[in-house]
Design a protein around this motif. Sequence first.
Motif, short mmCIF file in Angstrom:
data_model
loop_
_atom_site.label_atom_id
_atom_site.label_comp_id
_atom_site.label_asym_id
_atom_site.label_seq_id
_atom_site.Cartn_x
_atom_site.Cartn_y
_atom_site.Cartn_z
N PHE A 102 34.34 37.56 39.22
CA PHE A 102 35.45 36.62 39.37
C PHE A 102 35.70 35.92 38.05
N ASP A 152 36.22 36.47 51.11
CA ASP A 152 34.91 37.08 50.83
C ASP A 152 33.99 36.15 50.04
N CYS A 157 43.04 33.93 43.11
CA CYS A 157 42.71 35.21 43.73
C CYS A 157 43.58 35.45 44.97
N THR A 158 43.43 36.62 45.54
CA THR A 158 44.14 36.92 46.77
C THR A 158 43.43 36.23 47.94
N GLU A 165 42.45 37.68 50.56
CA GLU A 165 41.36 38.58 50.97
C GLU A 165 40.11 38.32 50.14
N ASN A 166 40.28 38.21 48.82
CA ASN A 166 39.13 37.93 47.95
C ASN A 166 38.55 36.54 48.23
N TYR A 167 39.43 35.59 48.53
CA TYR A 167 38.96 34.24 48.83
C TYR A 167 38.11 34.24 50.10
#
Length: 280
Positions: free
Chosen positions: A261, A232, A225-226, A228-230
Amino acid sequence: MDAINIKNLNRAFNEFALKDVSLSLPQGSIMGLIGENGSGKTTLIKLILGALRKDSGNIEVLGNPQDESFYLVKEDIGVVFDNMGIFDMLTAKDTGVVMSKLFKNWDKEEYSALIEKFKIPQKTKFKELSKGSKMKLGIAVALSHKAKLLILDEPASGLDPAARDDFLNILWDFTRDETHSVLISSHIVTDLEKICDYITFLHEGKVIFSDEKDRILESYGILNCTLENYNDLDKSIVVGCRKSPYGVEALINKDNISDSFETKRAALEEIFIYTVKGEM
């Protein structure tokens, strides 16, 4: 009956301790013992064999507690270490003669058949055998005194892929008899994933998990994932991760992750690496 049953085992040294180790190896199964160097694998094996005294806890092998009667089951245990303990100058034939004096249940015909099956040179001295032939000789000895439990500590180190494949097939054939079981410690995690029914993971003297291999593999996943997603993510489900300019690859516990996810299957080696290293 379990081939090995350990509950709340403890053994302390000056700078290291096995802490509250529990595991069960059902008969007819193969258990892989994994962990980094110094995690306690060899110490655990020595405790199972009675070569070290425990501080506390319980160990049963083939239904017998480790007390003054433990000697009664020692003939039922075949032990194969990286260092075989076979004299360098002995040939395979000589080894058979020596072992026949040590084991009451020695089967001369079975030993001869295994030597032939494994293609072990009979007139070559032990020190001159290849690594693979040495290992096969150790297995032949273990199987020829009617062992019901094989305990192996790093037996495949130094073997080429073909020899390792032969070795794994030997273990698989051995456990087709439901009274036979194997405990094998190895750094070659990919081999253990191929053949083992159960996996016990030791890290710094503690059991991280000890369960059916398939259940372990179903419990973890690799998430890409990115960043940013990580960020979160609920970090309680993250076992370890590797960050790069292109994003994050993380080992996560799949039980508590949102369906939004998408994860891929985690190999046992990935579970091992991410658990030991954490964030990379």
